[in-house]
Each structure stands twice: as C-alpha cells, then as structure tokens.
Design a protein around this motif. Structure first.
Motif, short mmCIF file in Angstrom:
data_model
loop_
_atom_site.label_atom_id
_atom_site.label_comp_id
_atom_site.label_asym_id
_atom_site.label_seq_id
_atom_site.Cartn_x
_atom_site.Cartn_y
_atom_site.Cartn_z
N PRO A 83 61.28 -1.26 112.09
CA PRO A 83 60.26 -1.60 113.10
C PRO A 83 60.66 -2.83 113.92
N LYS A 84 61.28 -3.80 113.28
CA LYS A 84 61.75 -4.98 114.01
C LYS A 84 62.85 -4.60 114.98
N ALA A 85 63.75 -3.76 114.52
CA ALA A 85 64.86 -3.31 115.38
C ALA A 85 64.31 -2.59 116.61
N HIS A 86 63.31 -1.73 116.39
CA HIS A 86 62.71 -1.00 117.51
C HIS A 86 62.10 -1.96 118.53
N HIS A 87 61.51 -3.04 118.04
CA HIS A 87 60.85 -3.99 118.94
C HIS A 87 61.82 -4.64 119.93
N THR A 88 63.10 -4.68 119.59
CA THR A 88 64.08 -5.30 120.51
C THR A 88 64.23 -4.49 121.80
N SER A 89 63.63 -3.31 121.86
CA SER A 89 63.68 -2.51 123.10
C SER A 89 62.64 -2.96 124.13
N ALA A 90 61.78 -3.90 123.74
CA ALA A 90 60.79 -4.43 124.71
C ALA A 90 61.51 -5.23 125.80
N LEU A 96 60.35 8.61 108.63
CA LEU A 96 59.65 7.37 108.29
C LEU A 96 58.40 7.29 109.16
N GLU A 97 58.60 7.26 110.47
CA GLU A 97 57.48 7.28 111.41
C GLU A 97 58.02 7.32 112.83
N ARG A 98 57.12 7.59 113.76
CA ARG A 98 57.40 7.40 115.17
C ARG A 98 56.77 6.07 115.56
N LEU A 99 57.52 5.28 116.31
CA LEU A 99 57.01 3.97 116.69
C LEU A 99 56.57 3.99 118.16
N ALA A 100 55.58 3.17 118.46
CA ALA A 100 55.07 3.10 119.84
C ALA A 100 56.09 2.45 120.76
N TYR A 101 56.00 2.73 122.03
CA TYR A 101 56.82 2.10 123.05
C TYR A 101 56.68 0.58 122.91
N CYS A 134 68.47 6.95 110.68
CA CYS A 134 68.90 7.62 111.91
C CYS A 134 67.68 7.81 112.81
N VAL A 135 67.95 8.15 114.05
CA VAL A 135 66.93 8.20 115.09
C VAL A 135 66.85 9.62 115.64
N SER A 136 65.63 10.06 116.00
CA SER A 136 65.50 11.28 116.80
C SER A 136 64.65 10.95 118.02
N GLY A 137 65.02 11.53 119.13
CA GLY A 137 64.29 11.27 120.37
C GLY A 137 64.32 9.79 120.71
N LEU A 138 63.22 9.32 121.29
CA LEU A 138 63.15 7.93 121.73
C LEU A 138 62.62 6.99 120.65
N ASP A 139 61.92 7.54 119.66
CA ASP A 139 61.14 6.65 118.79
C ASP A 139 60.96 7.15 117.36
N GLY A 140 61.72 8.18 116.96
CA GLY A 140 61.58 8.71 115.60
C GLY A 140 62.62 8.09 114.68
N TYR A 141 62.17 7.59 113.53
CA TYR A 141 63.10 6.97 112.57
C TYR A 141 63.06 7.77 111.26
N HIS A 142 64.23 7.96 110.67
CA HIS A 142 64.36 8.83 109.51
C HIS A 142 65.30 8.24 108.46
N ASP A 160 56.79 16.50 133.58
CA ASP A 160 56.38 15.11 133.76
C ASP A 160 57.49 14.20 133.25
N GLN A 161 57.69 13.08 133.92
CA GLN A 161 58.85 12.21 133.61
C GLN A 161 58.90 11.76 132.15
N ARG A 162 57.76 11.31 131.60
CA ARG A 162 57.76 10.83 130.21
C ARG A 162 57.96 11.99 129.23
N TYR A 163 57.30 13.14 129.56
CA TYR A 163 57.46 14.32 128.72
C TYR A 163 58.93 14.72 128.67
#
Lengths: 204, 204
Positions: A93-100, B194-199, A181-189, A12-15
């Motif tokens: 979390p704010k940084a991630h939001h800029t991907s909207a 830290l966490e995974r963030l939603a799309y 640092c980031v893993s995958g599309l949405d993991g923050y560490h 599946d595309q998202r998977y």
C-alpha cells in the motif's frame, strides 16, 4: 466476447485504461529510487520493469514523461543512477501511494512512509525492500509511437536480504521474499508456486 | 548479501541466467502465435510482454534474435501480424514446451499439444487460452546494447472468454481467468488477490 479496435477507441478513457492495462498479464512491482543533483530523493512505483539480458545484466522499464514519473526520469538523466526495489507484501500500500502526483521538492519516501537507505551508491534504496538493485543508466530509447521513454540500465550491485532464497542453480525464489505482482493499474497479488519446469527439449 | 558487478561477471553462465532472470520481479506469461508466408504456424512463450499505452493500445515484448524466438520474429516481420495468448493454469506445461528449439517447418502447436484457432485474423490464436489478442506490428526497435529486438504492436482485436471477468470499471480480473505468472526462467505461479487500491492522491 470479441472487441475490435473501434470498440477500444470508443471506450471511456478511464475504462479503457483499466481494460487495456489488464491485457499484458501479470506485471512486476518495483520502486524506482533516485536522488537529484539538488539532493532531493524521489521514489515511484513502476510495473513495467522487464529483463533484457543476463550478460551484461540489463533491465528496462517504460517511463511516461508527462506523468508522475517525470521527476524520476529527470533524476536518472542528471545522475545516471537509480535503484530498483522489489515491492513485497508488507509495503505494497505504501508503494502504491508513491504514484500520487507530488511536487519535485516533496519526497515520496516521506509521504509514503518508506525509509531511504543510503549505502555506498548515488541513489537511495528502499530499506523495507528485501531485493534491491543499484542500476547505472545505459541508454534511454525514445518511443516515438506514443512518447514513452524506455530506460535501459545495467545492474551494478545487488542486495538480497536472505541467501536462503537463492536456489542451488542460481534462481532466486522471489515468492519466499514475499514479492508481489500487479494486475491492471491497481491490483496487487501474492503468488503460489505451481512448479519449476525443466529446460524444454524438442520431442522427435 | 551484496553482489557486485564483478561477482555477476564471474558467475557460471547458467547460474547467472537463473539469478539475473529472477531480479526483475514476476513476469507475464504469453504465447506468441504467428503464421509465415509459407503457411506454417509458429508458437513460442515469452515472459517479456509489457504495457506501453492504452490509447492507442500498445504492447511490446523483447525478442532475442539468436534463440528459439527467431522464427516468430521472421514471421512477424513477413506478415506484420501476431497473436498474444495469456497462459493459464491448465496449459502452462504445454506453453513452457514451446521454448524447445524446433526447426522452422515444425509447428510448436502440434509438438506442445495446443490447438491453433483460426479466426478472421492472419495469425493463429491458441484455442486453450482464455484471453487472446490479435496484434499488428507497429515498430521493431533494435536494442544495440545487447542485440535484442523490441517488437511494438497495437491491439487490433481482443477475445475474452467470459465477460464475468470484466469489472465495472473495465479492469479484467486475470486471476479469475487463471492466468499464471512467471519467475526466473522456469517458475510458474498462480496468484491470490491482496486487494485493489484506490487511485493515489497526495497527502498535504
């Protein structure tokens, strides 16, 4: 467990997006700040910044032209300038939001709750970032294989909040700066230092 | 503290290498495994692997042709194949040692104390790595700006030691696989989620 090219194709595309994005290893987390000729600011998170060389000091990142980074790309091409701002534990979390997917006339700084810092440079910095680079576009390389664009830039100026993070040999301890640092599309560490290893020499 | 382009230029060469290599953020740690047409294996650590796209599944890394990675590059061009093997906490000192300047007829597997795993693929895997990719060369892009070469490859097969690491939506928890990340030229780090963030969706 083994997965073949056919297995990947049938996912599946998202998977598949989550799966494949995990396989390159941990990624850098940077915010790209730009200002269009229209005076509007743009901000987007990228996890593909990579070191190209130290002399001249060159970094590259990958831009997908049909996604949210498009406005960033347009601004970089128009002005030849952008900033790279390391994402830290306080702002991820704010940084991630800029991907909207915002419209071009909307500022992700405002929408994400981050502050544009205007120094003597043609693109805005992120005030909340502790390690910030002013970049000049050197080259855009079109990667025909999947219609991505590699943006290569030279570091024009560097802002580091605390010189305490700079070790005697020049290494900047980005862990002390709480860079994530980031893993995958949405993991923050966050990170824990194992050690610094000596320059490797052959064993004869 | 601000550093200008002129400040960077005037830095001692080794100091500048450490300093600039810290500025892109945390990096991925992968071992590139190759086998020349002469049958000799080669292994080198790279910190520049970057995700290009999921469909087709493409990764790139940067090769400096005048350094230790030269043998790797020669083998990739000769055979069109290589493996990428995530570096984990148990093997990072051995992985780092593969950056030593060995002759082409010397195997970094042997010198570093890592085991070549021969599966049904034309390049050797690293047995001690838990997430391994078999790659086919798609394109080499010469970056004239500093004579580096970007190697673009498509994932042909994937080996993941434990399916427990794969989350329901496809994300592979590379932290559970004890994959490490790199800072600068020689810093190795473990991670804490830290966490995974939603799309991210626009706020209107």
């Amino acid at each position: 467990m083994k997965y073949t090219k056919q297995d990947i194709k049938e996912m599946d595309q998202r998977y598949r997006a989550h799966f494949i994005n995990s396989l390159s290893g941990f990624k850098s987390a940077n915010l790209v700040g730009t200002r269009g000729l229209n005076g509007l600011d743009n901000l987007c998170i990228v996890s593909s910044v990579v070191h190209l060389g130290a002399d001249p000091a060159l970094l590259a990142f990958i831009n997908r032209p049909h996604t949210v980074e498009r406005h960033t790309l347009e601004n970089i091409i128009e002005t030849g300038c952008y900033t790279l701002n390391q994402v830290n534990q306080s702002i991820y979390p704010k940084a991630h939001h800029t991907s909207a997917r915002y419209e071009r006339e909307e500022s992700e700084f405002e929408k994400a709750g981050l502050s544009a810092l205007n120094l003597d440079f043609p693109a805005p910095y992120v005030a909340e970032s502790a390690i910030r680079l002013g970049m000049r576009l050197v080259e855009q390389v079109n990667l025909a294989v999947n219609n991505t664009i590699m943006i290569i830039g030279e570091i024009d100026e560097i802002h580091i909040k605390s010189t305490d993070w700079i070790e005697d040999d020049g290494k900047v301890c980005i862990e002390s700066a709480q860079t994530v640092c980031v893993s995958g599309l949405d993991g923050y560490h966050t990170t824990n230092t194992l050690e610094r290893l000596a320059y490797a020499k052959p064993i004869r």
